[in-house]
Design a protein around this motif. Structure first.
Motif, mmCIF file in Angstrom:
data_model
loop_
_atom_site.group_PDB
_atom_site.id
_atom_site.type_symbol
_atom_site.label_atom_id
_atom_site.label_comp_id
_atom_site.label_asym_id
_atom_site.label_seq_id
_atom_site.Cartn_x
_atom_site.Cartn_y
_atom_site.Cartn_z
ATOM 1 N N SER A 97 -51.813 -12.770 19.900
ATOM 2 C CA SER A 97 -52.104 -13.650 18.787
ATOM 3 C C SER A 97 -51.221 -13.232 17.618
ATOM 4 O O SER A 97 -51.333 -12.143 17.091
ATOM 5 C CB SER A 97 -53.588 -13.507 18.441
ATOM 6 N N LEU A 98 -50.320 -14.094 17.219
ATOM 7 C CA LEU A 98 -49.389 -13.754 16.147
ATOM 8 C C LEU A 98 -50.062 -13.869 14.790
ATOM 9 O O LEU A 98 -49.957 -12.998 13.940
ATOM 10 C CB LEU A 98 -48.196 -14.706 16.231
ATOM 11 N N THR A 99 -50.744 -14.977 14.549
ATOM 12 C CA THR A 99 -51.537 -15.105 13.329
ATOM 13 C C THR A 99 -52.870 -15.725 13.699
ATOM 14 O O THR A 99 -52.959 -16.503 14.644
ATOM 15 C CB THR A 99 -50.877 -16.045 12.296
ATOM 16 N N SER A 100 -53.880 -15.394 12.929
ATOM 17 C CA SER A 100 -55.181 -15.999 13.215
ATOM 18 C C SER A 100 -55.295 -17.302 12.435
ATOM 19 O O SER A 100 -54.449 -17.620 11.603
ATOM 20 C CB SER A 100 -56.292 -15.030 12.823
ATOM 21 N N LEU A 101 -56.345 -18.047 12.703
ATOM 22 C CA LEU A 101 -56.513 -19.359 12.088
ATOM 23 C C LEU A 101 -56.535 -19.256 10.570
ATOM 24 O O LEU A 101 -57.302 -18.486 9.999
ATOM 25 C CB LEU A 101 -57.839 -19.969 12.547
ATOM 26 N N GLY A 102 -55.681 -20.023 9.928
ATOM 27 C CA GLY A 102 -55.664 -19.978 8.475
ATOM 28 C C GLY A 102 -55.117 -21.272 7.935
ATOM 29 O O GLY A 102 -54.471 -22.045 8.643
ATOM 30 N N GLY A 103 -55.353 -21.503 6.652
ATOM 31 C CA GLY A 103 -54.973 -22.772 6.047
ATOM 32 C C GLY A 103 -53.739 -22.700 5.169
ATOM 33 O O GLY A 103 -53.398 -23.676 4.518
ATOM 34 N N SER A 104 -53.050 -21.566 5.176
ATOM 35 C CA SER A 104 -51.892 -21.493 4.282
ATOM 36 C C SER A 104 -50.613 -21.473 5.109
ATOM 37 O O SER A 104 -50.418 -20.585 5.931
ATOM 38 C CB SER A 104 -52.000 -20.227 3.435
ATOM 39 N N GLU A 148 -47.539 -20.712 4.465
ATOM 40 C CA GLU A 148 -46.530 -19.664 4.261
ATOM 41 C C GLU A 148 -46.756 -18.459 5.159
ATOM 42 O O GLU A 148 -45.810 -17.887 5.699
ATOM 43 C CB GLU A 148 -46.522 -19.214 2.792
ATOM 44 N N SER A 149 -48.012 -18.057 5.337
ATOM 45 C CA SER A 149 -48.246 -16.847 6.132
ATOM 46 C C SER A 149 -47.851 -17.066 7.588
ATOM 47 O O SER A 149 -47.290 -16.182 8.232
ATOM 48 C CB SER A 149 -49.706 -16.419 6.031
#
Lengths: 418, 335
Positions: free
Chosen positions: A141-148, A150-151
């Protein structure tokens, strides 16, 4: 110089960057890519030919776009899944290092995913995205669920290396366990960008697919090499879509098709009331400690209505009390999915009985709709307000504006203006 | 032929779309202390000053009336270069008469609202049209070809910016909220024609990021929430002038600035933009509410059924269900 406007020798152009490759010369795919960054240089003779070519290209693309849009959109008010939780699974196996897409498949995919993430948050501001990579036979998993956005983009562009095999089953297992934690009113989706021609799995992938189906996850795949039966089966079972990209432009089109919300299957998401806050913007010059960066900041943030903590940007979740914070324009961005405008009808000159009723100018941009010699140019008309529009306005209205200028410009929209 | 650097032209040239509100119910009411004729003299002087700032500036005027919207003036039209002011006023008068004729209502409660969304949509289509001329260099079917063709041979890209000034006078209404917000978002996005069309030959690195700031100049008694949001979202300027006799001064110092200069000019900043929503049941402004996950309608109190889409809520009682709004929820709403 060959007179046929559909054929031009390649030496005529130096293509200025990869994104402006002319793709639509009738049925041909561009045979060679040129990555030189020279400017387009034309002399006088070539300009006439290229002007004619330009017109033709423009017309062909407009037609292609309209046909594609008519196929995919309907005027009916279908319920759409507006709160989406999407995982993008990117294949970083050995096959992603292939150079048939310049410079390599994974770089092209990363670029398109970046553009897609921005477009996705533009059209679905209340949704969340996560990234997963398939490499060396495992899924991470590279990034977890998020609303931004840019990250996610920063993590993606970090280090792109490809190696090993792709394992579709591990990817699906990981995504399924992650999406099970998502609230029940959200629509769960997965978009897999698959470059490999095989999958190296630890067990029975059919079982995994059945588990995904039971968890109500809609999986779609975009292949970069060739069609695979297992991907087709996966998409059929879960209700997603499967397509294979032919070149970079086509890949972009296919990925962007997933940006607008798909039609929702009613049993998949339970309707629920979600508590949200609408913070006010703090006045300029107010000093407070921001809860996301943990440092003092001057002015320009938003105050959570429940716990009065300061947050920097919206939409976000308050770190202190957990309330989802949005602003009313974020909700308004999704309204056009709920109230779509009717597709415009083609106007054929033979169909109009009365020659005086031929359209003279486009209502939106005042472009003359008559070719020289009083021949009618191609145009479209809105079925509700019966105003005429040129093809450019048609494309713009349906893709970006979502408002018919004719219907909005008349208070009583059934009015026919003489 | 070596291409001239487009930066030489791109930063000072502007395309200005002016939307004038001609709502007669406002201009004749007690709220307006400025007569319409005086207002027009200020506006005409302003338009002239824009055209004088740069040879290649273009101005298009659209009127938003009570019943209809229409184009009033286009500076790129090659006819009648000498009598522009008369033409503009003549057309405006025709428009207002027309507007009155097609009015179907006998009387109206209060000022009523003008068709802002219609005029914004038309203006956006027009901006796109100018952008396409600049990029396509087609001279076959268009009225404006003669003006632009000469310029194209020297520089690759002229029009890189467009912006609005809007004179708004009256109250806002929820019923046109969706249409206006659609236009605002479309203005905010980069109008990137190469997404929708393949423009090969004149591809330039400046092309593609075209944002259209919406500036607003409000002459009514109250602030206009729609225009505040529009200006904030698109990066424009919102101004409510206090002294109407000096309207030309406000216009020329604040709204006549081209987009490149705005980076280093100190323009009026908004005091605070109200982004709160109003609930669908009582129309009160709320700062915390409940949103239906299907149709995104906003409610101030918990309900069993959504009044907009009819979905029944919370059939599966999960821990996120909002039946207990007061208890502090440990589980985050989003994953």
């Amino acid at each position: 110089m060959n007179k046929d406007a559909n054929f031009l020798p390649e030496s005529t152009f130096k293509i200025s960057n990869e994104d402006s490759i002319c793709r639509c010369i009738a049925h041909e795919k561009p045979k060679a890519y040129s990555t030189t960054l020279g400017r387009v240089v034309l002399d006088k003779e070539e300009k006439c030919l290229t002007k004619r070519l330009n017109t033709k290209i423009v017309f062909i693309t407009q037609e292609m776009q309209r046909q594609r849009r008519l196929r995919t959109t309907t005027a009916a008010r279908i319920q759409k899944g507006l709160i989406r939780y999407l995982y993008i699974v990117i294949d970083l196996s050995r096959a992603a290092g292939e150079m048939d897409y310049k410079p390599s498949r994974m770089v092209v995919v990363a670029r398109q995913v970046e553009a897609f993430i921005r477009e996705f948050f533009d059209q679905n501001p209340l949704s969340q995205v996560g990234l997963v990579t398939l490499k060396d036979g495992v899924a991470n998993s590279l990034t977890s669920l998020g609303g931004s956005p840019e990250s996610h983009i920063k993590a993606l562009m970090g280090k792109l290396t490809s190696s090993g095999d792709a394992s579709l089953q591990n990817g699906l297992d990981l995504v399924q366990s992650l999406l099970n934690q998502v609230p029940s009113y959200g629509h769960r989706e997965v978009l897999i960008l698959y470059s490999a021609l095989s999958t190296c799995d630890p067990g029975e992938i059919i079982e995994t697919i059945q588990k995904c189906k039971a968890s109500k996850i809609r999986c779609s795949v975009i292949g970069l090499s060739a069609e695979l039966y297992i991907c087709k089966y996966l998409c059929q079972e879960t209700g997603g879509s499967y397509s294979v990209a032919l070149d970079e432009f086509h890949l972009k089109e296919l990925i962007f098709e997933h940006a607008p919300p798909p039609p929702a299957i009613a049993e998949f998401a339970v309707a629920n009331l979600i508590k949200m806050g609408f913070p006010q913007r703090a006045a300029e010059g107010v000093i407070s400690i921001c809860s996301c960066h943990k440092e003092a900041k001057v002015g320009g943030g938003y105050t959570c209505p429940r716990c009065k903590a300061r947050v920097c940007e919206l939409p976000t979740e308050c770190q202190i009390c957990g309330l989802t914070l949005v602003s009313s324009p974020h909700l308004a961005r999704s309204y056009h999915h709920l109230f779509p405008i009717t597709p415009f009808d083609d106007v054929t000159p033979s169909a109009t009985n009365n020659p005086n009723k031929l359209p003279k100018i486009c209502f939106g941009c005042q472009l003359s709709l008559l070719n020289p010699g009083n021949m009618p140019a191609p145009c479209v008309s809105c079925p509700k307000c019966e105003q005429f529009f040129c093809l450019d306005c048609d494309i713009y209205i349906h893709e970006s504006l979502h408002n018919c200028p004719g219907c909005e410009s008349f208070r009583h929209s059934k009015l026919v203006v003489a | 032929m070596t291409p001239v650097s487009s930066k030489l032209y791109a930063d000072d040239v502007s395309l200005l779309m002016v939307l004038i509100d001609t709502n007669p119910f406002f201009w004749n009411s007690a709220q307006s202390t400025l007569p319409f004729s005086k207002f027009l003299t200020h506006v005409l002087a302003f338009l002239n000053s824009i055209l004088l700032l740069n040879k290649m500036n273009q101005v298009v005027v659209i009127a938003a009336g009570y019943n209809s919207c229409g184009y009033i003036f286009d500076s790129s039209d090659p006819q009648n270069q000498n009598k522009r002011a008369e033409d503009l006023l003549h057309k405006l008068e025709e428009f207002v008469d027309n507007d009155q004729e097609i009015c179907r209502e006998e009387s109206v409660d209060g000022p009523g609202f003008s068709l802002l969304s219609g005029s914004l949509s038309m203006a956006l289509c027009c901006i796109l049209f100018f952008l396409f001329i600049a990029l396509r260099c087609m001279d076959v079917q268009l009225n404006y070809a003669n003006i632009f063709r000469g310029s194209f041979e020297q520089c690759h890209f002229i029009l890189s910016h467009g912006y609005y000034a809007y004179m708004d006078l009256q109250m806002d209404l929820d019923s046109i909220y969706v249409a206006i917000m659609n236009s605002i978002f479309s203005a905010q996005r980069s109008m990137n024609p190469s997404v929708s069309m393949v423009i090969v030959l004149l591809a330039d690195e400046n092309q593609g990021q075209l944002q259209v700031p919406i500036d607003s100049c409000v002459l009514g008694a109250q602030h206009s929430a729609f225009l505040q949001q529009a200006s904030y979202i698109t990066g424009g300027v919102y101004l409510k002038p206090q002294i109407f006799d000096g309207l030309f001064q406000y216009l020329s110092t604040v709204f006549a600035t081209d987009l490149h200069s705005r980076c280093f000019l100190q323009l009026p900043k908004p005091a605070g933009v109200d982004f709160r929503a109003s609930c669908f049941c009582h129309k009160n402004t709320i700062d915390m509410g409940y949103i239906c996950s299907v149709c995104l309608s906003i409610f101030c109190k918990h309900q069993k059924k959504c009044s907009t889409c009819g979905s029944v809520f919370g059939q599966a009682q999960t821990q996120n269900s909002s039946t207990t709004p007061d208890r502090k929820m440990k589980t985050p709403v989003d994953g």
